[in-house]
Design a protein around this motif. Structure first.
Motif, PDB file in Angstrom:
ATOM      1  N   SER A  64       0.821  -1.214   0.000  1.00  0.00           N
ATOM      2  CA  SER A  64       0.000   0.000   0.000  1.00  0.00           C
ATOM      3  C   SER A  64       0.855   1.264   0.000  1.00  0.00           C
ATOM      4  O   SER A  64       0.551   2.228  -0.713  1.00  0.00           O
ATOM      5  CB  SER A  64      -0.918   0.021   1.235  1.00  0.00           C
ATOM      6  OG  SER A  64      -1.775  -1.075   1.238  1.00  0.00           O
ATOM      7  N   VAL A  68       0.873   4.190  -2.923  1.00  0.00           N
ATOM      8  CA  VAL A  68       0.671   5.623  -2.677  1.00  0.00           C
ATOM      9  C   VAL A  68       1.899   6.420  -3.097  1.00  0.00           C
ATOM     10  O   VAL A  68       1.777   7.473  -3.729  1.00  0.00           O
ATOM     11  CB  VAL A  68       0.330   5.873  -1.185  1.00  0.00           C
ATOM     12  CG1 VAL A  68       0.319   7.360  -0.868  1.00  0.00           C
ATOM     13  CG2 VAL A  68      -1.011   5.245  -0.833  1.00  0.00           C
ATOM     14  N   GLY A  72       0.356   7.064  -6.340  1.00  0.00           N
ATOM     15  CA  GLY A  72      -0.660   7.755  -5.552  1.00  0.00           C
ATOM     16  C   GLY A  72      -1.010   9.142  -6.019  1.00  0.00           C
ATOM     17  O   GLY A  72      -0.722   9.521  -7.163  1.00  0.00           O
ATOM     18  N   HIS A  79      -1.475  17.957  -3.935  1.00  0.00           N
ATOM     19  CA  HIS A  79      -1.759  16.611  -3.455  1.00  0.00           C
ATOM     20  C   HIS A  79      -0.892  16.138  -2.291  1.00  0.00           C
ATOM     21  O   HIS A  79      -1.120  15.052  -1.767  1.00  0.00           O
ATOM     22  CB  HIS A  79      -1.595  15.614  -4.606  1.00  0.00           C
ATOM     23  CG  HIS A  79      -2.568  15.819  -5.706  1.00  0.00           C
ATOM     24  ND1 HIS A  79      -2.234  16.468  -6.870  1.00  0.00           N
ATOM     25  CD2 HIS A  79      -3.873  15.479  -5.814  1.00  0.00           C
ATOM     26  CE1 HIS A  79      -3.301  16.506  -7.655  1.00  0.00           C
ATOM     27  NE2 HIS A  79      -4.306  15.918  -7.049  1.00  0.00           N
ATOM     28  N   GLN A  82      -2.763  15.086   0.930  1.00  0.00           N
ATOM     29  CA  GLN A  82      -3.506  13.840   0.723  1.00  0.00           C
ATOM     30  C   GLN A  82      -2.553  12.635   0.748  1.00  0.00           C
ATOM     31  O   GLN A  82      -2.849  11.615   1.359  1.00  0.00           O
ATOM     32  CB  GLN A  82      -4.264  13.899  -0.598  1.00  0.00           C
ATOM     33  CG  GLN A  82      -5.153  12.708  -0.843  1.00  0.00           C
ATOM     34  CD  GLN A  82      -5.884  12.818  -2.180  1.00  0.00           C
ATOM     35  OE1 GLN A  82      -5.566  13.661  -3.017  1.00  0.00           O
ATOM     36  NE2 GLN A  82      -6.855  11.947  -2.384  1.00  0.00           N
ATOM     37  N   THR A  83      -1.410  12.759   0.104  1.00  0.00           N
ATOM     38  CA  THR A  83      -0.418  11.681   0.089  1.00  0.00           C
ATOM     39  C   THR A  83       0.080  11.400   1.499  1.00  0.00           C
ATOM     40  O   THR A  83       0.152  10.241   1.921  1.00  0.00           O
ATOM     41  CB  THR A  83       0.762  12.052  -0.841  1.00  0.00           C
ATOM     42  OG1 THR A  83       0.263  12.250  -2.160  1.00  0.00           O
ATOM     43  CG2 THR A  83       1.821  10.971  -0.845  1.00  0.00           C
ATOM     44  N   CYS A  85      -1.405  12.039   4.308  1.00  0.00           N
ATOM     45  CA  CYS A  85      -2.506  11.451   5.097  1.00  0.00           C
ATOM     46  C   CYS A  85      -2.639   9.953   4.819  1.00  0.00           C
ATOM     47  O   CYS A  85      -2.868   9.167   5.739  1.00  0.00           O
ATOM     48  CB  CYS A  85      -3.817  12.175   4.804  1.00  0.00           C
ATOM     49  SG  CYS A  85      -3.924  13.806   5.560  1.00  0.00           S
ATOM     50  N   TRP A  86      -2.511   9.567   3.549  1.00  0.00           N
ATOM     51  CA  TRP A  86      -2.551   8.143   3.215  1.00  0.00           C
ATOM     52  C   TRP A  86      -1.404   7.388   3.876  1.00  0.00           C
ATOM     53  O   TRP A  86      -1.590   6.299   4.418  1.00  0.00           O
ATOM     54  CB  TRP A  86      -2.527   7.935   1.699  1.00  0.00           C
ATOM     55  CG  TRP A  86      -3.895   7.966   1.091  1.00  0.00           C
ATOM     56  CD1 TRP A  86      -4.401   8.921   0.265  1.00  0.00           C
ATOM     57  CD2 TRP A  86      -4.941   7.013   1.285  1.00  0.00           C
ATOM     58  NE1 TRP A  86      -5.699   8.610  -0.069  1.00  0.00           N
ATOM     59  CE2 TRP A  86      -6.051   7.447   0.546  1.00  0.00           C
ATOM     60  CE3 TRP A  86      -5.044   5.844   2.022  1.00  0.00           C
ATOM     61  CZ2 TRP A  86      -7.258   6.744   0.517  1.00  0.00           C
ATOM     62  CZ3 TRP A  86      -6.253   5.144   1.990  1.00  0.00           C
ATOM     63  CH2 TRP A  86      -7.326   5.597   1.246  1.00  0.00           C
ATOM     64  N   PHE A  89      -2.222   7.067   7.579  1.00  0.00           N
ATOM     65  CA  PHE A  89      -3.328   6.123   7.783  1.00  0.00           C
ATOM     66  C   PHE A  89      -2.850   4.677   7.671  1.00  0.00           C
ATOM     67  O   PHE A  89      -3.157   3.838   8.517  1.00  0.00           O
ATOM     68  CB  PHE A  89      -4.442   6.400   6.770  1.00  0.00           C
ATOM     69  CG  PHE A  89      -5.563   5.406   6.818  1.00  0.00           C
ATOM     70  CD1 PHE A  89      -6.487   5.429   7.846  1.00  0.00           C
ATOM     71  CD2 PHE A  89      -5.699   4.444   5.821  1.00  0.00           C
ATOM     72  CE1 PHE A  89      -7.522   4.509   7.895  1.00  0.00           C
ATOM     73  CE2 PHE A  89      -6.720   3.518   5.857  1.00  0.00           C
ATOM     74  CZ  PHE A  89      -7.644   3.551   6.903  1.00  0.00           C
ATOM     75  N   ILE A  90      -2.084   4.380   6.640  1.00  0.00           N
ATOM     76  CA  ILE A  90      -1.598   3.013   6.411  1.00  0.00           C
ATOM     77  C   ILE A  90      -0.681   2.573   7.537  1.00  0.00           C
ATOM     78  O   ILE A  90      -0.819   1.465   8.073  1.00  0.00           O
ATOM     79  CB  ILE A  90      -0.894   2.910   5.039  1.00  0.00           C
ATOM     80  CG1 ILE A  90      -1.898   3.114   3.902  1.00  0.00           C
ATOM     81  CG2 ILE A  90      -0.176   1.568   4.900  1.00  0.00           C
ATOM     82  CD1 ILE A  90      -1.263   3.387   2.549  1.00  0.00           C
TER      83      ILE A  90
END
Length: 132
Positions: A64, A68, A72, A79, A82-83, A85-86, A89-90
């Motif tokens: 994952s 990203v 991603g 962006h 957003q990147t 944050c991903w 989160f992961i």
């Protein structure tokens, strides 16, 4: 969605049918992962090396993160949040798994470390297969 599920199932099958029987390393004695042997009536411990939970979590985390990072949202000004944050989160979702398996005495530290190392390699392979 199906690719991630297939990767997870493949890791589980490889771990239970190949890795654990070859290594044959017992779990810590305080592990709750026991089964009753039907022939002797005694409780036995399943093999613990490498940890299946840690293996799966590491493979999915690495795959994952690579998705990203490489394919991603992007690193441009629009962006980057957003990147990031991903990424967060992961890592927050998957990284605690090795600690929890060790802390709950379901696996030794070595069993978690070996699963993490194998998971790192398999996660890169999973990304490479999907990317090509």
């Amino acid at each position: 969605y199906l690719y991630g599920f297939a990767v997870s199932i493949t890791c589980m099958i490889m771990n239970e049918l190949i890795f654990k029987p070859i290594v044959n390393d017992p779990r810590p004695t305080r592990s709750a992962n026991k089964y009753k042997d039907e022939t002797t009536g005694q409780w036995k411990m399943k093999h613990g090396m490498p940890s299946g939970h840690v293996l799966n979590a590491t493979v999915i985390m690495v795959w994952s993160l690579l998705e990203v990072a490489i394919k991603g949202p992007g690193y441009d000004a629009e962006h980057i949040i957003q990147t990031e944050c991903w990424f967060a989160f992961i890592v927050v979702l998957m990284a605690p798994v090795p600690w929890a398996r060790w802390r709950n005495k379901d696996h030794s530290l070595n069993q978690c470390l070996v699963a993490g190392a194998i998971g790192l390699v398999l996660g890169v392979v999973a990304y490479a297969v999907r990317a090509n």
